[in-house]
Design a protein around this motif. Structure first.
Motif, mmCIF file in Angstrom:
data_model
loop_
_atom_site.group_PDB
_atom_site.id
_atom_site.type_symbol
_atom_site.label_atom_id
_atom_site.label_comp_id
_atom_site.label_asym_id
_atom_site.label_seq_id
_atom_site.Cartn_x
_atom_site.Cartn_y
_atom_site.Cartn_z
ATOM 1 N N GLU A 283 0.988 -1.188 -0.286
ATOM 2 C CA GLU A 283 0.142 0.145 0.013
ATOM 3 C C GLU A 283 1.110 1.319 0.041
ATOM 4 N N GLU A 284 1.793 1.189 0.907
ATOM 5 C CA GLU A 284 2.700 2.521 0.757
ATOM 6 C C GLU A 284 3.396 2.874 -0.304
ATOM 7 N N LEU A 287 0.771 3.998 -2.695
ATOM 8 C CA LEU A 287 1.044 5.583 -2.708
ATOM 9 C C LEU A 287 1.694 6.112 -3.371
ATOM 10 N N ARG A 288 2.617 6.109 -2.719
ATOM 11 C CA ARG A 288 3.928 6.996 -3.524
ATOM 12 C C ARG A 288 4.017 6.949 -5.211
ATOM 13 N N GLU A 291 1.010 8.867 -6.604
ATOM 14 C CA GLU A 291 0.631 10.382 -6.067
ATOM 15 C C GLU A 291 1.037 11.371 -6.982
ATOM 16 N N ARG A 296 -4.738 6.435 -7.878
ATOM 17 C CA ARG A 296 -4.367 7.176 -6.956
ATOM 18 C C ARG A 296 -6.126 6.897 -5.703
ATOM 19 N N GLY A 299 -7.153 3.125 -4.063
ATOM 20 C CA GLY A 299 -7.175 3.076 -3.458
ATOM 21 C C GLY A 299 -6.252 1.437 -3.633
ATOM 22 N N HIS A 300 -5.936 1.239 -2.817
ATOM 23 C CA HIS A 300 -4.975 -0.263 -2.603
ATOM 24 C C HIS A 300 -6.118 -1.079 -3.101
#
Length: 358
Positions: A283-284, A287-288, A291, A296, A299-300
């Motif tokens: 997920e991190e 999001l990276r 961005e 985005r 969502g993951h």
């Protein structure tokens, strides 16, 4: 004045501007019929706003005219024959395909910011005036306003088409309290062509000028929050965010313009990337990587849902012995115990597809 506005708009990267009036009453029956048929699917906000979409002066009191604008979004380095290049992506099942418009920066931010700057340029010329800028961000009948103001005509796929620019562009509007003369509407030029209807993988274009969003791959992979209907999953192929098929098949898109803005250049990792790579994003990392981009917003969890479907389709399509099969199975199995039931269910389905087409 419109000549000056067009000059300002061109400086800001817009490919065309026009002016529409605010009486959209003739569009209300079509909007109501579309909603009553349930073609909006789970996009409840479409029904919640109802006829407000067709009544600009109710959305922004004092609105007298609407400035409309187009922004081309094909990346600056797009080669000739780009439609064939995009079709070829769909023939590589182990790679994910992201819709062209979503490979760069989020158009909401880019276009709205430039619309605001356009309004400021106009105000510097004529003095302060009331205005609000929108781009796919409020209850606005964008396509209706665009066609009325001469940006193009409504294609049979329901998108706006321009003779000199195809359909690969974003639309934006500035509601203004200025009485401006409307620009002439464009004549339609689809003729007997129905390439968009014929190519739609899910038959979401149920008739010319009628789209059932519930079957549309763009809706299913972006707007729809729940499970993707099982009957439609195999039809998604390797499309993991959006779908361009109806535009790729449209003959008018040989005239599609390249963007003059670097914002819409494709980001690294959002074209020609292996599905196993996308399944490996935490997920991190998701999001990276996304961005400032439109992806985005899903969502993951939904990202993994979409990629799992594509991976299942790849397992069903790739021949036994293909070196991509093992890594796909492993990448899917890594999510078999995911906290989200939505992800787990689509992973189970994908793994059950293993060998289905062999």
């Amino acid at each position: 004045m419109l000549v000056r506005v067009r000059a300002f708009a061109q400086d800001l990267g817009f490919s065309a501007v026009g002016v529409a009036g605010v009486d959209l009453s003739s569009a209300e029956p079509g909007l109501l019929a579309w909603l009553s048929n349930g073609f909006h699917g789970s996009m409840d906000y479409m029904a919640a706003h109802g006829l407000r979409r067709a009544r600009p002066a109710e959305l922004v009191p004092g609105t007298v005219s609407v400035l409309t604008a187009r922004v081309d979004y094909l990346p600056r380095g797009t080669p000739d024959g780009w439609q064939a290049v995009e079709f070829e992506r769909l023939e590589r099942p182990a790679e994910g395909t992201v819709s062209l418009y979503a490979r760069g920066r989020d158009y909401h931010k880019v276009v709205r910011g430039r619309l605001q700057r356009l309004a400021e340029r106009i105000a510097a010329e004529i003095g302060p005036f009331g205005h609000r800028a929108f781009t796919d961000s409020a209850p606005v009948l964008e396509a209706e306003l665009a066609t009325r103001s001469g940006q193009g005509w409504r294609g049979k796929h329901t998108l706006v088409l321009a003779r000199e620019g195809g359909s690969m562009f974003f639309l934006g509007e500035i509601y203004v309290d200025l009485a401006l003369p409307a620009t002439p509407a464009a004549e339609p030029h689809c003729g007997s062509c129905q390439a968009c209807l014929d190519i739609c993988p899910t038959r979401a274009i149920v008739a010319p000028y009628r789209l059932d969003a519930r079957r549309c791959i763009s809706y299913l992979t972006i707007e729809h929050a729940g499970p993707i209907p099982e009957a439609l999953r195999p039809l998604l192929g390797n499309r993991i965010y959006g779908c361009d098929d109806c535009q790729l098949a449209c003959p008018w898109n040989k005239y599609a313009g390249r963007s003059v803005l670097p914002d819409f250049d494709a980001r690294t990792g959002l074209a020609d990337e292996a599905l196993t790579t996308y399944l490996g994003w935490s997920e991190e990392e998701f999001l990276r990587r996304t961005e400032g981009g439109p992806i985005r917003r899903i969502g993951h969890e939904r990202w993994l849902r979409n990629v799992a479907v594509a991976a299942g389709n790849a397992l069903a399509q790739l021949p036994e012995g293909d070196p991509a099969r093992g890594p796909l199975r492993q990448a899917l199995a890594a999510h078999a115990g995911h906290p989200s039931e939505l992800v787990r269910e689509h992973v189970r389905w994908a793994l059950e597809r293993d060998g289905a087409g062999v």
